[in-house]
Design a protein around this motif. Structure first.
Motif, PDB file in Angstrom:
ATOM      1  N   PHE A 242      14.085 103.626  54.870  1.00  0.00           N
ATOM      2  CA  PHE A 242      14.671 104.826  54.288  1.00  0.00           C
ATOM      3  C   PHE A 242      13.747 105.306  53.171  1.00  0.00           C
ATOM      4  O   PHE A 242      13.366 104.516  52.291  1.00  0.00           O
ATOM      5  CB  PHE A 242      16.066 104.539  53.717  1.00  0.00           C
ATOM      6  CG  PHE A 242      17.089 104.217  54.764  1.00  0.00           C
ATOM      7  CD1 PHE A 242      17.806 105.228  55.385  1.00  0.00           C
ATOM      8  CD2 PHE A 242      17.334 102.899  55.150  1.00  0.00           C
ATOM      9  CE1 PHE A 242      18.754 104.938  56.346  1.00  0.00           C
ATOM     10  CE2 PHE A 242      18.272 102.609  56.110  1.00  0.00           C
ATOM     11  CZ  PHE A 242      18.984 103.632  56.725  1.00  0.00           C
ATOM     12  N   VAL A 243      13.365 106.597  53.206  1.00  0.00           N
ATOM     13  CA  VAL A 243      12.437 107.170  52.233  1.00  0.00           C
ATOM     14  C   VAL A 243      13.182 108.242  51.445  1.00  0.00           C
ATOM     15  O   VAL A 243      13.696 109.207  52.026  1.00  0.00           O
ATOM     16  CB  VAL A 243      11.197 107.781  52.918  1.00  0.00           C
ATOM     17  CG1 VAL A 243      10.260 108.370  51.862  1.00  0.00           C
ATOM     18  CG2 VAL A 243      10.474 106.723  53.737  1.00  0.00           C
ATOM     19  N   ILE A 244      13.259 108.048  50.114  1.00  0.00           N
ATOM     20  CA  ILE A 244      13.906 109.004  49.212  1.00  0.00           C
ATOM     21  C   ILE A 244      12.813 109.742  48.446  1.00  0.00           C
ATOM     22  O   ILE A 244      11.915 109.107  47.865  1.00  0.00           O
ATOM     23  CB  ILE A 244      14.861 108.297  48.228  1.00  0.00           C
ATOM     24  CG1 ILE A 244      15.948 107.527  49.006  1.00  0.00           C
ATOM     25  CG2 ILE A 244      15.482 109.304  47.274  1.00  0.00           C
ATOM     26  CD1 ILE A 244      16.830 106.692  48.115  1.00  0.00           C
ATOM     27  N   LYS A 245      12.870 111.077  48.442  1.00  0.00           N
ATOM     28  CA  LYS A 245      11.910 111.898  47.705  1.00  0.00           C
ATOM     29  C   LYS A 245      12.639 112.570  46.543  1.00  0.00           C
ATOM     30  O   LYS A 245      13.577 113.342  46.754  1.00  0.00           O
ATOM     31  CB  LYS A 245      11.296 112.959  48.621  1.00  0.00           C
ATOM     32  CG  LYS A 245      10.428 112.369  49.718  1.00  0.00           C
ATOM     33  CD  LYS A 245       9.805 113.460  50.572  1.00  0.00           C
ATOM     34  CE  LYS A 245       8.951 112.861  51.681  1.00  0.00           C
ATOM     35  NZ  LYS A 245       8.360 113.917  52.542  1.00  0.00           N
ATOM     36  N   LEU A 246      12.197 112.253  45.325  1.00  0.00           N
ATOM     37  CA  LEU A 246      12.797 112.782  44.105  1.00  0.00           C
ATOM     38  C   LEU A 246      11.789 113.653  43.375  1.00  0.00           C
ATOM     39  O   LEU A 246      10.575 113.425  43.463  1.00  0.00           O
ATOM     40  CB  LEU A 246      13.242 111.638  43.176  1.00  0.00           C
ATOM     41  CG  LEU A 246      14.253 110.649  43.772  1.00  0.00           C
ATOM     42  CD1 LEU A 246      14.330 109.418  42.900  1.00  0.00           C
ATOM     43  CD2 LEU A 246      15.624 111.309  43.884  1.00  0.00           C
ATOM     44  N   LYS A 247      12.272 114.618  42.630  1.00  0.00           N
ATOM     45  CA  LYS A 247      11.400 115.450  41.816  1.00  0.00           C
ATOM     46  C   LYS A 247      11.084 114.735  40.509  1.00  0.00           C
ATOM     47  O   LYS A 247      11.963 114.157  39.871  1.00  0.00           O
ATOM     48  CB  LYS A 247      12.055 116.795  41.516  1.00  0.00           C
ATOM     49  CG  LYS A 247      12.138 117.716  42.718  1.00  0.00           C
ATOM     50  CD  LYS A 247      12.648 119.088  42.305  1.00  0.00           C
ATOM     51  CE  LYS A 247      12.672 120.031  43.502  1.00  0.00           C
ATOM     52  NZ  LYS A 247      13.152 121.390  43.117  1.00  0.00           N
ATOM     53  N   ALA A 248       9.806 114.773  40.115  1.00  0.00           N
ATOM     54  CA  ALA A 248       9.409 114.175  38.843  1.00  0.00           C
ATOM     55  C   ALA A 248       9.869 115.054  37.688  1.00  0.00           C
ATOM     56  O   ALA A 248       9.951 116.280  37.801  1.00  0.00           O
ATOM     57  CB  ALA A 248       7.898 113.982  38.797  1.00  0.00           C
ATOM     58  N   PHE A 249      10.180 114.419  36.564  1.00  0.00           N
ATOM     59  CA  PHE A 249      10.631 115.153  35.381  1.00  0.00           C
ATOM     60  C   PHE A 249       9.431 115.795  34.697  1.00  0.00           C
ATOM     61  O   PHE A 249       8.416 115.136  34.439  1.00  0.00           O
ATOM     62  CB  PHE A 249      11.350 114.203  34.423  1.00  0.00           C
ATOM     63  CG  PHE A 249      11.714 114.848  33.106  1.00  0.00           C
ATOM     64  CD1 PHE A 249      12.728 115.801  33.049  1.00  0.00           C
ATOM     65  CD2 PHE A 249      11.031 114.520  31.944  1.00  0.00           C
ATOM     66  CE1 PHE A 249      13.051 116.402  31.840  1.00  0.00           C
ATOM     67  CE2 PHE A 249      11.362 115.123  30.746  1.00  0.00           C
ATOM     68  CZ  PHE A 249      12.378 116.069  30.682  1.00  0.00           C
ATOM     69  N   ALA A 250       9.523 117.126  34.433  1.00  0.00           N
ATOM     70  CA  ALA A 250       8.452 117.861  33.768  1.00  0.00           C
ATOM     71  C   ALA A 250       8.926 118.225  32.376  1.00  0.00           C
ATOM     72  O   ALA A 250       9.816 119.075  32.226  1.00  0.00           O
ATOM     73  CB  ALA A 250       8.097 119.116  34.555  1.00  0.00           C
ATOM     74  N   PRO A 251       8.366 117.630  31.326  1.00  0.00           N
ATOM     75  CA  PRO A 251       8.841 117.910  29.960  1.00  0.00           C
ATOM     76  C   PRO A 251       8.694 119.370  29.586  1.00  0.00           C
ATOM     77  O   PRO A 251       9.565 119.943  28.939  1.00  0.00           O
ATOM     78  CB  PRO A 251       7.965 117.005  29.085  1.00  0.00           C
ATOM     79  CG  PRO A 251       7.495 115.930  30.000  1.00  0.00           C
ATOM     80  CD  PRO A 251       7.376 116.552  31.351  1.00  0.00           C
ATOM     81  N   GLU A 252       7.593 120.027  30.022  1.00  0.00           N
ATOM     82  CA  GLU A 252       7.404 121.418  29.646  1.00  0.00           C
ATOM     83  C   GLU A 252       8.457 122.303  30.286  1.00  0.00           C
ATOM     84  O   GLU A 252       8.890 123.316  29.723  1.00  0.00           O
ATOM     85  CB  GLU A 252       6.007 121.891  30.042  1.00  0.00           C
ATOM     86  CG  GLU A 252       5.697 121.821  31.532  1.00  0.00           C
ATOM     87  CD  GLU A 252       5.233 120.435  31.960  1.00  0.00           C
ATOM     88  OE1 GLU A 252       4.831 120.272  33.111  1.00  0.00           O
ATOM     89  OE2 GLU A 252       5.286 119.519  31.105  1.00  0.00           O
ATOM     90  N   ALA A 253       8.901 121.943  31.533  1.00  0.00           N
ATOM     91  CA  ALA A 253       9.953 122.720  32.179  1.00  0.00           C
ATOM     92  C   ALA A 253      11.279 122.547  31.448  1.00  0.00           C
ATOM     93  O   ALA A 253      12.084 123.466  31.320  1.00  0.00           O
ATOM     94  CB  ALA A 253      10.095 122.325  33.635  1.00  0.00           C
ATOM     95  N   ALA A 254      11.555 121.313  30.949  1.00  0.00           N
ATOM     96  CA  ALA A 254      12.783 121.075  30.210  1.00  0.00           C
ATOM     97  C   ALA A 254      12.774 121.822  28.878  1.00  0.00           C
ATOM     98  O   ALA A 254      13.779 122.339  28.433  1.00  0.00           O
ATOM     99  CB  ALA A 254      12.967 119.579  29.963  1.00  0.00           C
TER     100      ALA A 254
END
Length: 680
Positions: A668-680
């Motif tokens: 099972f392969v889960i693809k998550l978005k990385a956290f971008a500090p500048e976007a936050a």
């Protein structure tokens, strides 16, 4: 005996329809084609020769214009050189000077002017038309151009200078002008053996003082005798690339009387030399020099026949003193014409052979109508579709064939109509079958949706009914655990403290599972709480929760964690998904296996988390259903774990994929978005 054979053969030919038709066909052909070939030859010869003469006439016109343009160009050179104020003042100052030094300066100035302008000689004359220091005896040739220049300005023209006049100007010019006469075929007979006169392009530029009075003349000349550069320039202008066929030779010649003094025609005995000194034919001389008319015809030039054009050259007195010639070798055009004629004869032969073949075929076709009809009937009897081809006859056989074809056409039309109706019926049956299959598929899909909706409704009712019953005991457990920890106080060992915390966490997880079941049963659920999350720490925490169950089943859990940046996810939901996937893999393994969890960051801003096992795998026909609610292949599973996991990941804007081979294992392969500090 011979007469009998001939008579028998003649009787056979005249009595056989095939041979009679052949003779009637070939006789007009044999009569007409030779006449057509002869007329084509005569017409092509006449038109082609006329075109060649027109080209020669055009070439002569171009040569004449090039001759005049060159003369004008040299006059412009002299005018530009003498028109400068400084040079004009120097020339007028040196005109009246008599000192030896002045004469030396005058000669140097004129020599420099001659070299820069390209003339053969340049002279300075005073107003009396004499060279300075020769006022008592003028040695410059008398020319009407001097008088014209005094009135009209700069002038030029063709003049013939004698050997003595050339010697007075420059002995080298007199030597250059000498041309030995060479007798050739078709040339005029003459006792003269040397031509020592010179044809000169004479140029005069008047010099005036500031008051406009004539002070001097600046004269220059270009000797045409042996001037190969001049005639080559005209030849290149007239016969440039592409103006003649392959192996074609274009020639230009300047004559003094009837003697070639400048030409690009090769010498008859020495091909690398020019045919200077050869003479034109008496016929051309009489027509051009004596009568003053153009010559436009083929002419024998030195050693070969050329398509030629001649015109007279007039001097400054209006007398005919020479000729200008332009022409091209006749042989390449004749070769081309003969090649064309040869091709025409070959074409005639091919056409004749083709006509003979057609005549034989036509005669044979007349005798075969019955064979054709019989062959068609045999093919129809064997089941083929056939029609009698057109018969080029005018008797009853053709009428019979036409009626028979009409009958065959009607039969074919009836057969086509029946076949078309059968094809339409088959298409309608297939169309109805496809529609029925679509309806059945739609009914099955609707039934499946109804079943799933029923399951979800039942799950909602069941979850709602037991939520209260489950939440109350869990609340009691949590309360007693708090009391237990307070009573133990400092007596609680770290192991007891850890186990108590684990019990409290699992009770919280039970309540969370009940909430997730409610969410799965509901059509709309609240948004997940997305925040930066260390995936590797979450996996380690999840390992603590499942390690007791995995040890009990002798299943190893190996971690390969390399996520270099946090992911944007809901921690509790993602942990629930990991526990569901790990337990799903454990159920697929049974006892004694291995589960591997890997994490790493991707260059595209995603984090990849995979759960791999070496269990029984999933069949290819079931892999698309594993995320459906209540779908389970195990004996104890409810079929909700993967469905809840898929829904939780979808709500968190993540994705999950599965790859599996039966008997090998599942990943099972889960693809998550990385956290971008500048976007936050």
């Amino acid at each position: 005996m011979t007469r009998t054979v001939i008579k028998s053969l003649w009787h056979r030919i005249t009595s056989n329809l095939r041979y009679r038709l052949l003779a009637l066909t070939l006789f007009p052909l044999l009569l007409v084609l030779p006449g057509v070939v002869l007329l084509a030859y005569l017409w092509s010869n006449e038109v082609g020769y006329r075109q060649l003469l027109m080209k020669a006439n055009t070439d002569l016109a171009v040569a004449h214009e090039a001759f005049e343009a060159t003369r004008d160009q040299y006059l412009v050179r002299l005018s530009l050189a003498a028109g400068g104020d400084r040079l004009r003042q120097q020339l007028m100052a040196l005109t009246a000077a008599e000192q030896p030094q002045d004469r030396h300066n005058r000669k140097a100035l004129l020599d420099n002017l001659r070299s820069t302008t390209g003339f053969d000689f340049v002279r300075l004359l005073d107003a009396n038309e004499c060279q300075p220091a020769q006022a008592t005896q003028c040695q410059y040739p008398t020319s009407p151009l001097l008088t014209r220049a005094a009135v009209n300005g700069p002038v030029s023209g063709v003049e013939i200078f004698s050997a003595r006049e050339l010697s007075l100007l420059d002995p080298a010019l007199a030597e250059r002008a000498r041309i030995s006469l060479i007798p050739t075929d078709h040339s005029t007979a003459s006792l003269k053996t040397v031509e020592d006169r010179g044809m000169v392009l004479h140029f005069v530029y008047p010099l005036h003082n500031a008051n406009g009075h004539l002070v001097a003349y600046l004269t220059a000349g270009l000797l045409m005798n042996g001037n190969l550069e001049f005639v080559d320039h005209i030849s290149n202008t007239v016969y440039g690339p592409g103006s003649l066929p392959e192996n074609g030779i274009g020639t230009v010649t300047l004559f003094l009387d009837d003697v070639r003094i400048s030409t690009n025609v090769e010498h008859p005995d020495t091909p690398l030399q020019r045919a200077l000194g050869t003479r034109v034919s008496a016929q051309v001389r009489q027509r051009v020099l004596d009568e003053g008319e153009r010559w436009l015809d083929r002419a024998f030039v030195v050693s070969d026949w050329y398509i030629s054009a001649y015109e007279p050259v007039l001097d400054v007195h209006g007398k005919r003193v020479g000729m200008l010639y332009a022409g091209f070798l006749e042989a390449p055009f004749l070769d081309s014409f003969y090649q064309w004629l040869e091709r025409l004869l070959w074409l005639f032969a091919l056409v004749l052979l083709l006509c003979i073949f057609i005549a034989f075929a036509g005669a044979r076709a007349i005798s075969r109508p019955f064979e054709i009809i019989t062959d068609v009937i045999d093919r129809i009897r064997d089941g083929e579709r056939q029609h009698i081809p057109p018969l080029h006859t005018a008797d009853e056989i053709r009428v019979l064939a036409e009626h028979f074809n009409l009958m065959l056409t009607q039969l074919d039309q009836q057969h086509d109509a029946i076949q078309h109706a059968a094809d339409q019926l088959e298409e309608k049956v297939q169309e109805r079958t496809r529609e029925l299959k679509q309806h059945i598929s739609l009914l099955n899909h609707t039934r499946q949706q109804l079943l799933e909706a029923g399951k979800l409704a039942a799950l909602g009712e069941l979850t709602a009914s037991i939520a209260h019953e489950v939440n109350n005991p869990t609340a009691v457990i949590l309360g007693h655990m708090d009391l237990l920890l307070e009573e133990l106080g400092d007596e609680a060992t770290p192991d007891i403290q850890r186990d108590a915390e684990l019990i409290i966490a699992q009770v919280g997880r039970i309540r969370k599972i009940i909430d997730d079941l409610l969410k799965l049963a509901q059509s709309d659920s609240p948004e997940p709480h997305l925040q930066p999350l260390d995936i590797d720490d979450l996996v380690h925490n999840t390992q603590t929760l499942v390690q007791h169950e995995l040890k009990r089943r002798n299943i190893g859990l190996k971690l390969d964690l390399h996520a270099s940046e946090p992911a944007l996810a809901d921690a509790s939901q993602l942990q629930q998904v990991l526990i569901n996937l790990i337990m799903n893999s454990a159920n697929a393994i049974g006892d004694r296996g291995e589960i591997r969890i890997r994490s790493h960051s991707r260059a595209n801003g995603n984090i990849r988390l995979s759960v791999r096992d070496n269990g029984c795998g999933i069949p290819a026909d079931e892999i698309t259903r594993i995320f459906d609610p209540f779908f389970s292949k195990g004996q104890t599973g409810t079929g909700l774990g993967l469905a809840i996991s898929h829904r939780l990941l979808t709500q968190s804007k993540a994705s999950i994929q599965v790859r599996s081979r039966e008997g090998v294992g599942t990943v099972f392969v889960i693809k998550l978005k990385a956290f971008a500090p500048e976007a936050a």
